[in-house]
Write a protein that holds these residues in place. Structure first.
Motif, PDB file in Angstrom:
ATOM      1  N   VAL A 157       0.826  -1.214   0.000  1.00  0.00           N
ATOM      2  CA  VAL A 157       0.000   0.000   0.000  1.00  0.00           C
ATOM      3  C   VAL A 157       0.856   1.258   0.000  1.00  0.00           C
ATOM      4  O   VAL A 157       1.960   1.270   0.534  1.00  0.00           O
ATOM      5  CB  VAL A 157      -0.923   0.057   1.246  1.00  0.00           C
ATOM      6  N   PRO A 159      -0.136   4.622   1.475  1.00  0.00           N
ATOM      7  CA  PRO A 159      -1.255   5.293   2.171  1.00  0.00           C
ATOM      8  C   PRO A 159      -1.554   6.678   1.593  1.00  0.00           C
ATOM      9  O   PRO A 159      -2.720   7.087   1.548  1.00  0.00           O
ATOM     10  CB  PRO A 159      -0.754   5.392   3.615  1.00  0.00           C
ATOM     11  N   TRP A 162      -4.299   6.866  -0.899  1.00  0.00           N
ATOM     12  CA  TRP A 162      -5.659   6.495  -0.505  1.00  0.00           C
ATOM     13  C   TRP A 162      -6.436   7.731  -0.065  1.00  0.00           C
ATOM     14  O   TRP A 162      -5.911   8.570   0.665  1.00  0.00           O
ATOM     15  CB  TRP A 162      -5.622   5.479   0.644  1.00  0.00           C
ATOM     16  N   ALA A 166      -5.465   5.750   5.188  1.00  0.00           N
ATOM     17  CA  ALA A 166      -5.126   4.681   6.140  1.00  0.00           C
ATOM     18  C   ALA A 166      -5.754   3.369   5.661  1.00  0.00           C
ATOM     19  O   ALA A 166      -6.880   3.035   6.051  1.00  0.00           O
ATOM     20  CB  ALA A 166      -5.606   5.047   7.539  1.00  0.00           C
ATOM     21  N   PRO A 167      -5.021   2.621   4.821  1.00  0.00           N
ATOM     22  CA  PRO A 167      -5.597   1.426   4.188  1.00  0.00           C
ATOM     23  C   PRO A 167      -6.004   0.346   5.173  1.00  0.00           C
ATOM     24  O   PRO A 167      -6.760  -0.557   4.804  1.00  0.00           O
ATOM     25  CB  PRO A 167      -4.454   0.930   3.294  1.00  0.00           C
ATOM     26  N   SER A 531      -4.965   1.802  -4.933  1.00  0.00           N
ATOM     27  CA  SER A 531      -5.450   2.512  -3.752  1.00  0.00           C
ATOM     28  C   SER A 531      -6.981   2.494  -3.756  1.00  0.00           C
ATOM     29  O   SER A 531      -7.602   2.231  -4.769  1.00  0.00           O
ATOM     30  CB  SER A 531      -4.924   3.942  -3.760  1.00  0.00           C
TER      31      SER A 531
END
Lengths: 556, 556
Positions: A157, A159, A162, A166-167, A531
């Protein structure tokens, strides 16, 4: 070789140990305590359900798939909060395959989830990685055994990419972000909260769709059948992998070591999304894949294009000529023997292909494609054939970085998809032979000065390896039985595909003697691998129903 | 338009001002003081020579070129220390075109060097850059005027890539670094020190060869002729440019503004190295150059090659096909009209070509080329033709970065060299038309979604501009006269080339009505534009002799 001895954990012992140890779990500082407490509530609820089920499961008559679907739906509408909480707590444990500490926390959490359902659980260890979590649930009167495959690791990830940053903190939204979905709170903590969630709502988190939610859907379906006193028609085993997104480098070896656990009649893989039309999907195969890199050489160093252009052989031009010779204008591969080993589709496959939805015009419009390759064939037909794809090109510089040189080298990276009947090494050999027939001296190393002086055309051809395709015949009794159950469970709306175009190493299960069939459940627009990965709840609910019908009715 | 008024600096005034101000020059903190003091010594010595020369120059009889060479050689052997010191002090002033403060220090230093020889000097200003330094030295009895062109700026430097780490601190070595040359001290500071330097020694510094040393060689040749009381056969003008390595963006405009200064019969450009054989070189032209970038489009975003390979059009393959169609296997360009406008070589050019050294086999060996393009033609013949070169390719990723995608785009960067008779815009138009005839919708912008949906093949074709070739006829009287002087000065060893393959915007001088001829002097293996740029002293000495012979004997 003999399998390694396994630490068998029997249900009663494990359940007893759980209640004693859950509060002092060493893994429990952050997620652990929260999980432990929440899981206790979930498990408590399940335990209530468990006893009557174990007692009465076999006594009830077998419902139709439509009845099983209805039963799962009723259970789900009464337990949405609990199901969503189990999923979101699972999603809150970071699950990158290389993050050893967290990936093992995921495995430990899975063991708790499985054992809470009375599933006998074994960890098949992999040094430094998450183990394969194996589970087994025997139904005394079942004559068939089905293995359910999914993976609990997720793609890496970033982040910052995204929307919510906060994945691993699951977020609920009222719709897809692209459709203007707004953050909404998860509904209360009550165990009941009937039909609290709208079908269009989505949970955003890494692995929300790929591939944790199918695991939770399966377990929720199991809970539902038990709650409704519907017996399982099959013995259930699960293989939950912890490094699929890292390329499954240890799966085959690990399963070989523990082959004695894997006796079964069918493997169902839950990985992947449903059809682009939004309809449910059952698929019977996928393509294999090999990768190769070709480097064509020019002069030993880049030369001034003014002083040497027209004289020094240009490797970018030579590479272009080589690549252009590989395919015709319609995309047909011109390499000798390229299509020779293809196992033809059977009648069942042809019929299924003809029945698949025709959404090529929509895709063309979405992707800005005026005319696809393939001389008029449909996408679904074309992915039943082997393909050769230039996945990258590189030589010196372009754009504002361009220098006036004859480059010293030009590189192309290719991937080749294989269909049933084709051998990876043989396919590579065909391509290497084609390159030689185009006049190239094909080598596997940087050319020496002597080689450069001796050969007008030199290509370094590096085989990156790969694996073969895998396809389960659609006319096997098990194939027909599964299609029937899923069709019945979905009012005939399911898309039946002979194979997908992508590659997953399902040959590993084929090598174990297992026919396999794909039954994915998550929405197509799930941002898999990217994402803002998400799960549409309507798909999740439907997936539970499909898995419930399979567990209740698969029979052949 | 009228030329801007110039601040004419007359010799006596300038010499007087120099001696008064040299110690309080604001530019003199670092290099300035050292230069000032050293230059004073050099200039002092020159001043001694200057008076007798001005008095007696015209009275002496014209020597033969061989005699002029001998005179320059004798002078040089008596003054090697002084000459090397003038060069190394000049090299010690950093000269990147964009380094405004230092590039202007170079110009100021040049003014001192020129005026010390009694050359009337004008600065032709360029805002924020180094000015064009113009100089003029009239010989009362000369009927012809020759402009000497060189540039005093150098390529950018990466000190870490230099063996000695400091490109602007000249280092003397006993041979080329590749040949094991060791650092040796510059010999003492005495003004004499006869024949103190070995021909194989090299000076390492940025612009040691490209292009400061020809300026110093010309001035040293002038000093030598004066010292030996040999009159100049021509009026001498100099154009010393300060942003050639930045592409000469202001040269044409600046010269147009000051056209009234530029009356002349010939321009000699000193830029570039001698022939690869090591023999001296005279050349009469160079190729023009245009650049273009071609971007071919696939789907609007990169697609999974498993799910879409065989169906989504691959832009890397389409680009390869397009490029491969542009040239045949021998390198012959297949674009309609590509060779139509080439002005054929005259008899003199053909004869010169035939007489050029045949060193292709050596080059092939050195560069690891088994078979050059060109169907058997020699390199020197091939660079008399227009060329089309792929200077770079880019699409998605290769090697360990490769991703299994159908890329969304593929780019190629091309440079095309033009020969006499060819128009840059017309050449670009021919290429654009070729791309259209290959079925591409050719545009100059990113395609819109509507364009993508409407056109199966789309190519963005961006013209980066360029300029035409320039060539001076070899059978002009001035051409024949110059060749004769240089041949005589070098015992017939000079290579006479109708044109070089590279591109320098000499059309600027052609547009001013000036025939131009190249007389480079520096060694071929000088690491021009790269790290460890160097000058072999033997070439430097020979260059002084050639320039001396031209100044003493050119006449037609």
């Amino acid at each position: 070789m003999p399998p390694r001895p396994l630490a068998l954990r029997l249900i009663p012992e494990r359940l007893a140990r759980r209640s004693k140890t859950s509060k002092r779990s060493p893994a429990g500082r952050n997620h652990g305590n929260r999980e432990g407490n929440s899981l206790k509530k979930i498990v408590g609820a399940v335990a209530v359900l468990l006893s009557p089920c174990l007692a009465c499961g076999q006594k009830a008559g077998s419902p139709t798939p439509a009845q099983a679907v209805q039963a799962v739906r009723e259970y789900r509408m009464e337990n949405e909060n609990r199901i969503v909480r189990e999923l979101s707590e699972f999603l809150a444990i970071p699950n990158i395959a290389s993050d050893t500490s967290n990936i093992q926390k995921n495995a430990a959490h899975l063991v708790e989830m499985l054992e809470a359902r009375g599933i006998e659980t074994h960890l098949l260890p992999i040094t430094g990685r998450g183990p394969v979590v194996f589970g087994k649930l025997i139904s005394p009167e079942a004559k068939r055994t089905v293995i359910f495959y999914a993976h609990y690791d997720g793609q890496p990830v970033d982040p910052a990419a995204w929307t919510d940053g906060a994945p691993f903190e699951p977020v609920l939204r009222s719709a897809a972000i692209e459709a203007g979905g707004k953050r909404i709170p998860f509904t209360g903590n009550g165990a009941g909260a009937r039909a609290a969630y709208n079908d269009d709502w989505r949970i955003y988190a890494r692995s929300a769709s790929d591939d944790k939610s199918p695991i939770v859907a399966l377990l929720a379906a199991l809970d539902a059948l038990r709650a409704k006193a519907i017996p399982l028609a099959v013995n259930l085993k699960v293989i939950l992998e912890g490094e699929e997104e890292a390329g499954s480098p240890n799966l085959q070896r690990t399963l070989e070591l523990h082959k004695n656990l894997l006796g079964a009649d069918l493997l169902i893989t839950a990985d992947g999304p449903v059809h682009q039309s939004g309809r449910p999907l059952v698929f019977f195969g996928n393509r294999g894949d090999i990768g190769l890199d070709i480097t064509v050489y020019g002069p030993v160093r880049a030369l001034h294009s003014g002083h040497y252009g027209n004289w020094a052989p240009n490797p970018a031009m030579a590479l272009s000529r080589l690549l252009a010779a590989m395919k015709d204008e319609d995309g047909r591969v011109l390499i000798a023997g390229f299509y020779d080993d293809v196992t033809p589709l059977g009648e069942a496959e042809k019929k299924a292909l003809a029945a698949m939805p025709e959404n090529d015009p929509d895709l063309e419009r979405e992707l800005g494609i005026a005319k696809p390759e393939g001389a008029g064939k449909k996408l679904v037909e074309l992915i039943m054939e082997p393909s050769l794809n230039v996945r990258g090109l590189r030589s010196a510089y372009v754009g504002s970085q361009a220098q006036n040189v004859v480059p010293d080298r030009a590189e192309a990276s290719l991937d080749v998809r294989l269909v049933r009947g084709e051998d990876p090494q043989k396919k590579f050999d065909q391509i290497a032979e084609f390159i030689r027939r185009q006049g190239f001296y094909a080598i596997d190393h940087e050319p020496t000065m002597e080689e450069r002086r001796a050969h007008a055309r030199i290509a370094k051809v590096i085989y990156e390896g790969g694996y073969r395709a895998s396809r389960t015949a659609m006319d096997l009794p098990v194939s027909q039985a599964l299609v029937k159950v899923v069709e019945d469970a979905t009012e005939g709306s399911t898309v039946i595909a002979p194979a997908l175009g992508g590659s997953v190493p399902m040959y590993i299960f084929e090598d174990l003697g297992l026919p396999w069939i794909g039954v994915p459940i998550v929405n197509y627009d799930n941002h898999q691998h990217s994402s803002d990965e998400n799960l549409r709840l309507g798909h999740f609910w439907r997936g539970m129903e499909i898995y419930g019908a399979i567990l209740a009715d698969l029979n052949w």
